[in-house]
Design a protein around this motif. Structure first.
Motif, short mmCIF file in Angstrom:
data_model
loop_
_atom_site.label_atom_id
_atom_site.label_comp_id
_atom_site.label_asym_id
_atom_site.label_seq_id
_atom_site.Cartn_x
_atom_site.Cartn_y
_atom_site.Cartn_z
N LEU A 197 0.84 -1.20 0.00
CA LEU A 197 0.00 0.00 0.00
C LEU A 197 0.88 1.25 0.00
O LEU A 197 1.85 1.34 0.75
N SER A 198 0.54 2.20 -0.86
CA SER A 198 1.13 3.54 -0.81
C SER A 198 0.02 4.54 -1.05
O SER A 198 -0.86 4.30 -1.90
N ASP A 199 0.03 5.65 -0.34
CA ASP A 199 -0.96 6.69 -0.63
C ASP A 199 -0.38 8.06 -0.33
O ASP A 199 0.61 8.20 0.40
N VAL A 200 -1.01 9.07 -0.92
CA VAL A 200 -0.52 10.43 -0.78
C VAL A 200 -1.67 11.41 -0.98
O VAL A 200 -2.61 11.13 -1.74
N VAL A 201 -1.61 12.53 -0.30
CA VAL A 201 -2.54 13.63 -0.53
C VAL A 201 -1.87 14.58 -1.52
O VAL A 201 -0.75 15.05 -1.28
N VAL A 202 -2.53 14.86 -2.65
CA VAL A 202 -2.00 15.73 -3.68
C VAL A 202 -2.84 17.00 -3.74
O VAL A 202 -4.07 16.94 -3.72
N THR A 203 -2.18 18.15 -3.80
CA THR A 203 -2.87 19.44 -3.91
C THR A 203 -2.49 20.09 -5.23
O THR A 203 -1.32 20.11 -5.62
N VAL A 204 -3.51 20.61 -5.91
CA VAL A 204 -3.32 21.32 -7.17
C VAL A 204 -3.72 22.78 -6.95
O VAL A 204 -4.83 23.06 -6.49
N ASP A 205 -2.82 23.70 -7.31
CA ASP A 205 -3.09 25.14 -7.22
C ASP A 205 -2.96 25.75 -8.62
O ASP A 205 -1.97 25.49 -9.33
N VAL A 291 -8.95 6.84 -6.07
CA VAL A 291 -9.07 8.18 -5.50
C VAL A 291 -10.02 8.05 -4.31
O VAL A 291 -11.23 7.86 -4.47
N LEU A 292 -9.45 8.11 -3.10
CA LEU A 292 -10.25 7.87 -1.90
C LEU A 292 -11.13 9.06 -1.52
O LEU A 292 -12.20 8.89 -0.93
N ALA A 293 -10.66 10.27 -1.82
CA ALA A 293 -11.41 11.45 -1.38
C ALA A 293 -10.93 12.67 -2.14
O ALA A 293 -9.78 12.74 -2.58
N LYS A 313 -6.95 12.56 -1.99
CA LYS A 313 -6.13 11.49 -1.43
C LYS A 313 -6.15 10.33 -2.42
O LYS A 313 -7.21 9.82 -2.78
N VAL A 314 -4.96 9.94 -2.88
CA VAL A 314 -4.82 8.89 -3.87
C VAL A 314 -4.14 7.69 -3.22
O VAL A 314 -3.10 7.84 -2.57
N SER A 315 -4.73 6.52 -3.40
CA SER A 315 -4.23 5.30 -2.76
C SER A 315 -3.88 4.26 -3.81
O SER A 315 -4.63 4.05 -4.77
N MET A 316 -2.75 3.60 -3.62
CA MET A 316 -2.34 2.50 -4.49
C MET A 316 -2.22 1.20 -3.70
O MET A 316 -1.69 1.20 -2.59
#
Length: 447
Positions: A197-205, A291-293, A313-316
């Protein structure tokens, strides 16, 4: 002791075991909720008392900066191996309680199944271990270390430290992890592959302030639409993961029937599965991305505004042999490289946990196959799991000379983590008989 004696013995003990399981389920030990910390502690204390009631001479509740775990040690007879029996006593939140058919923290029997939050994930594992130990009146024919942790549902953040600090107490020849799934009701399984499992919160501006969508729409990129376009690049047109540099496992021998998977998942009529290739490979041996959220304005609060920022939040889930940290960096690089319109991409909270390959070979494996096949009346099969159990890898790393067996009581209808979580009572009985039989058979390996 042969199977008929053990089955009769275990069957006679089941009413008491199920009563104790009901008492454990009644404690809402949700490890992710701070206001349930007292309940997590209470469940640990209840498990410790159940071990003491068996006459265990060495029972401790331990914690190394995290949730409480129970370690109970039953001494090994002369020349016998030691077996560590693992389960966890924490559970997931209930979700919307009104959606449950019955109270989630009151065990309820319906049509041969037992329902309740945590009843199968993983308080059933605790109950299976209790039944096996009670079959021998608390004096098993092998050494037994009962290890019941309290934070598996939040990723076991302190487990590595706990295992390091208590390595001598947890050292064993065989580890039986009762926290996985069987192939189907009536067919036992050993899990031999677990995805990581790997996941990360990604922000786009995209903007330094919000804009009127009528005044600037068509020119200024809004962050939410840009984020959606970015997330769409994670898969190809067939739904296969499009992130470069991720591993896959060799094909699995077991075939997963499409009709069965459609029934298990509840995929709507006319909706196709994602990805290509054998279903078992897609579920157990290849990466998947979810894409969890997404943080965005609610529809009820919507205005004609171009959003300056958006995040998800993207989860693999990863192939069992994939390095989780490498996979996480590959995901982040993909998101960075594929940002539309030159949007600014940054990353927040992230985690990575490796999967495991658990080979079922050697003398212990043969003993286990025989014990479970005998107890269930049919051959055990080898399966993978799409979910992640990081502690399997921790056991393998900490005790490389030991054998690890991953079993459980979950079946395709169990809905663990979901509404109306349950297990099949017949399978539970067979699991208890199988584990008791395994302990009896393992005693022969030490002679």
């Amino acid at each position: 002791m042969e199977l008929p004696d053990l089955r009769d013995r275990v069957t006679s003990l089941l009413p008491g075991v199920l009563d104790d399981l009901a008492r454990l389920v009644a404690i809402p030990s949700v490890s992710s909720l701070p206001d349930r910390a007292g309940d997590v502690q209470a469940t640990a204390e209840a498990v410790a008392q159940l071990a003491r009631d068996l006459g265990c001479p060495d029972v401790r509740i331990v914690a190394e900066g995290g949730k409480p775990a129970v370690i109970a040690k039953f001494p090994a007879p002369e020349g016998a191996p030691t077996v560590c029996l693992y389960a966890h006593h924490d559970v997931q939140p209930t979700g919307e309680v009104d959606l449950w058919t019955s109270d989630p923290f009151t065990v309820t029997e319906r049509d041969g199944r037992l329902y309740g939050r945590g009843v199968v994930d993983d308080k059933a594992g605790i109950a299976v271990h209790l039944a096996a130990l009670r079959a021998f009146d608390g004096r098993p024919p092998v050494g037994v270390t009962l290890f019941v942790e309290g934070e598996e549902e939040i990723g076991s953040p302190s487990l590595a430290t706990l295992m390091e600090k208590h390595a001598d107490d947890l050292a064993a020849d065989v580890y039986v992890i009762c926290d996985s799934a069987n192939w189907q009701v009536g067919t036992p399984a050993f899990t031999t592959a677990l995805r990581g499992l790997s996941d990360v919160v990604v922000t786009v501006d995209t903007l330094d302030h919000a804009l009127h969508s009528g005044q600037y729409g068509g020119v200024a990129p809004d962050a939410l639409t840009t984020l959606v376009q970015l997330l769409a690049t994670l898969h190809d047109a067939d739904g296969n993961v499009a992130v470069a540099g991720l591993d896959t496992e060799p094909p699995f021998a077991l075939e997963y029937p499409e009709e069965r998977l459609r029934a298990e998942t509840g995929v709507l009529e006319g909706v196709t599965f994602t990805g290509t290739g054998p279903l078992a490979d897609r579920l157990w041996g290849r990466p998947s991305i979810t894409v969890l959220a997404i943080d965005c304005t609610r529809v009820a609060d919507a205005s004609n505004t171009l959003a300056p920022t958006a995040r998800a939040k993207v989860s693999m889930r990863l192939a069992p042999s994939q390095d989780a940290a490498v996979a996480l960096e590959a995901l982040k690089q993909h998101l960075y490289d594929h940002a539309p319109f030159g949007a600014r991409v940054t990353f927040g909270a992230q985690e990575a946990a490796g999967g495991s390959l658990v080979p079922l070979t050697g003398d212990v494996a043969e003993v286990a196959r025989a014990a479970y096949s005998q107890a269930w009346g049919t051959d055990a099969v080898e399966v993978g799991q799409g979910g992640s159990i990081p502690l399997v890898g921790l056991f393998q790393q900490a005790f490389p000379g030991a054998e690890v067996l991953v079993t459980g009581v979950v079946d395709p209808d169990s809905r663990m983590h979901g509404i109306d979580e349950s297990f099949d009572l017949g399978d539970f009985t067979n699991a208890c008989v199988a584990e008791a039989t395994l302990l009896a058979r393992l005693a022969g390996l030490g002679s």
